[in-house]
Design an enzyme around this catalytic site. Sequence first.
Site, short mmCIF file in Angstrom:
data_model
loop_
_atom_site.label_atom_id
_atom_site.label_comp_id
_atom_site.label_asym_id
_atom_site.label_seq_id
_atom_site.Cartn_x
_atom_site.Cartn_y
_atom_site.Cartn_z
N LYS A 1 -14.32 8.83 -3.57
CA LYS A 1 -15.57 9.18 -2.85
C LYS A 1 -16.10 10.52 -3.34
CE LYS A 1 -13.65 6.69 0.99
NZ LYS A 1 -12.73 6.81 2.13
N THR B 1 -8.15 7.01 -1.85
CA THR B 1 -9.51 6.50 -2.06
C THR B 1 -10.54 7.60 -1.84
OG1 THR B 1 -9.24 5.58 0.15
CG2 THR B 1 -9.22 4.02 -1.67
N LYS C 1 -7.64 14.31 4.71
CA LYS C 1 -6.86 13.07 4.70
C LYS C 1 -5.79 13.21 5.76
CE LYS C 1 -6.08 14.01 0.22
NZ LYS C 1 -6.19 13.00 -0.78
N ARG C 2 -5.05 12.13 6.04
CA ARG C 2 -3.96 12.26 7.01
C ARG C 2 -3.05 13.42 6.60
NH1 ARG C 2 -0.94 6.93 6.72
NH2 ARG C 2 -1.85 7.03 4.65
N LYS D 1 1.51 14.58 0.93
CA LYS D 1 0.16 14.93 0.47
C LYS D 1 0.03 16.44 0.23
CE LYS D 1 -1.91 11.00 2.94
NZ LYS D 1 -2.70 10.14 2.04
N HIS E 1 0.80 -1.23 0.00
CA HIS E 1 0.00 0.00 0.00
C HIS E 1 0.83 1.27 0.00
CE1 HIS E 1 -4.03 -1.75 0.77
NE2 HIS E 1 -3.32 -2.71 1.34
C1 NBG Z 1 -2.40 3.84 1.99
C2 NBG Z 1 -1.93 4.72 0.83
C3 NBG Z 1 -3.11 5.24 0.05
C4 NBG Z 1 -4.01 4.09 -0.36
C5 NBG Z 1 -4.39 3.26 0.86
C6 NBG Z 1 -5.22 2.05 0.51
C7 NBG Z 1 -1.03 3.05 3.85
C8 NBG Z 1 0.20 2.35 4.26
N1 NBG Z 1 -1.22 3.20 2.57
O1 NBG Z 1 -2.68 5.91 -1.10
O2 NBG Z 1 -1.17 5.79 1.32
O3 NBG Z 1 -5.17 4.56 -0.98
O4 NBG Z 1 -3.23 2.80 1.52
O5 NBG Z 1 -4.59 1.27 -0.43
O6 NBG Z 1 -1.81 3.45 4.68
#
Ligand code: NBG
Length: 837
Positions: free
Chosen positions: A682, A678, A567-568, A573, A374
């Site tokens: 949305k 993701t 987002k985080r 980002k 991920h």
């Molecule tokens: C996150 C990515 C995102 C991705 C999500 C789901 C982790 C380690 N990775 O870009 O930063 O959409 O995983 O796949 O949290």
Amino acid sequence: MLQAARRPKLEKLWDLVDEYLHNDTESIMRSMADHFEYTLARNKWNLAPQSLFQAAAYSLRDRMIEWWNDTQEYFYDQDSKRAYYMSIEFLMGRTLTNALISTGLLSPYYEALKEFGENLETIADLEHDAGLGSGGLGRLAACFLDSLATLNYPAWGYGIRYKYGQFKQNIVRGYQVETPDFWLESGNPWEIPRQDIVYKVGMYGSVQYVTRSDGSLAVKWEPGHCVGAVAYDTPIPGFNTKNTLSLRLWSSKPLVDMNPEELKADPWDMLRQNQADEEITSVLYPKADSDSGKELRLKQQYFFSCATLQDIIRRFKKSNRPFAEFPDKVAIQLNDTHPTVSVPELMRILVDEESLPWDQAWAITTKTFGFTNHTVLPEALEKWSVPMFAHLLPRHMQIVFEINHRFLEEVKVKFDCSPEVISRLSIIEESNPQQIRMANLAIVGSHTVNGVARIHSEILQQSVFADWHRLWPGKIINITNGVTPRRWLYCCNPTLSSAVTKQLGGNAWVTDLSLLKDLRSHITQEFLRDVREANKVAKERLRKYVSKLTNGAVDLDTSSLFDTQVKRIHEYKRQLMNILGVIHRYQCLKALTPTERSQQVKRTHIFAGKAAASYQQAKAVIKLINTVADVVNSDPQTKDFLTVVFLPNYSVSLAELIVPATDLSEHISTAGTEASGTSNMKFAMNAGLIIGTLDGANVEIVEACGQENHFIFGATAPEVDKLRAERQSVAIDQRLYNVLISIERGDFGASSNYRWLIDPLWQGNDYYCVAHDFPLYLEAQQCVDADWRTPDVWAHKTVLTMFGMGTFSSDHSIHQYARNIWNIKPARMPTEHITTV
Ligand code: NBG
């Protein structure tokens, strides 16, 4: 209900149980009243809304349990191959509304609550989010469960039942302050504690060699300490199907009887040990800045891997099949590297406990696991120090060394690899101390590895895992993420959903989002109106929320453009670039005459997201956003044209409020850094436009929806690589210069707060290419303003976007996992009990 053939005893009991609960309003009211009195032990004098929520939840859980028991029995009868999704995070959010919609019981519950004098929405708002995750990875796991259930796949989710989820974020004088999130404070009515399902999880100790009855030598691990893993099950209903799956989360507890030597110890020492055992599942991502913190993280990973494998194997053994058939019945997905210790654990069980020869055990193991990566960020590719791992899991350490040895031997024989390549492929990094590279272990131990968006999978193949891709071409594949349209459109945006249902003449799109594409060719005026109306309704809902949150201090102008980045908070980002852009806009507004100002596009910039507690740069960004908000929102010259808000404590339920209300969402990561993202899906599904870079799933989204409908800017991934390789120092654009000078000057409080952010830009030490992309970002924002001024153009773009989102449903992703990785088939129970929505 349980088939007659399998009812060995208690015939009378089964006769009574065989009656399904009724789903009319009155029966539901009766069930709620029963729970109110008997489960919650309340009387009519203390009918608090919170207890009504609980009574509603318990009564709905009862109904889900019926289908859930049936489902498990059905899978058993069908002898289906099952998929097991192992994830350290499940970011479930709230359950009530979603479960009511899935089970088709929304209207009787709505009516029942009305009869009790309450409104369903108010009651649903009382539910505490289950925040057992920190971001996309955990929310993806939750979307996947929803899709697995809806598509009738035989599957289970496995994870950890943390007592404390992701911390609660408070904003104090602009700073993030973390407090624990005790999400179980008012209990969790959805879960079923299975005190009878407890597995022993060993740790520490030593490895012994014993002689088997046939004279051969076997290895036996004698753990130095054992803890118990107790199962907590949550039913996961599918939409418009009876199929109901399980999310099984493990909680740790002391096992005094299993540690007899500890019985002799001082009772106070024992108590401390018991508390330590309970602490294993206390908190999501314990602080890893000390050795003990690191060990606790590894313990969590082993704890849930060990319990999960015992559970899976117990279920497999019920069928009396030989282990050779294990991969025909079991597919296990490793969601990122956290559950990777399952690979040596399965080997240990097969070799040491089931006495299988190594080669056979290895063939079984590698046919069972799949691994999803991920992230490409180097710091997220987990490593464990060999001495620590060997201390906690001595037998597993031997197994990892053996796996690595055999793997490297094979590589040397079959492939002509240079020593450098060999050392990169090795599971063990030869540092001091040595480290175990969990990603390498996961790749070697799995039959398929997948990335989560096309560009991400390409980067895995071409750079991060390039050696592996050369070694085993075809092993690294792509499955682009998706989100569930049930929660992220149908539930969170009822007005827009009704418009879609009206257009399509039914709600089949809720389980087949690809139907949206049929609408692309004939967009009606009526639909455009409906979309605008839905957006207005959602904005008004958010306005009320913000007004309540700020005690009336911030009243959003719903006619303004809502520009959102939620987002985080992370450097890659680039929330920093966004807020610098806001400062630039503010400066431009200030420089205008009142008449000129009144002709500008009115904007509301919304931010939300948590920064990891120890991440200074990210925390400084939060402080900057909040301070800019204070300045901008109280400036009489600009406050009617520009509003900035930072909404604290971002969560799934807050996202459900923000997403439908957004006109433009920002996905502006440095190209090549965001694996997928993701939330972009949305927003677009809810007819929002995207300003973004060609990164993660943005690439595929704009391809599907039309790049001309979005605002794409910035260096591409290869350009970013080049910029970094050439260490080109980018000249600071005049507009950026003005913004930085304003921060330096103290326009947004002491500039010392922002040294972390500003100095690297002045110094040209700009790893995330903010200075390079900033002018391009401003131009893209100008294009946004231009389109917003022509509402028809804007409306068309939003609708074309929404209709292009058919393949970004998690259903689409799950079908691909089922076909290309797990090899499982749907097993749908007969549907006679479905009540339609
Ligand atoms: C996150 C990515 C995102 C991705 C999500 C789901 C982790 C380690 N990775 O870009 O930063 O959409 O995983 O796949 O949290």
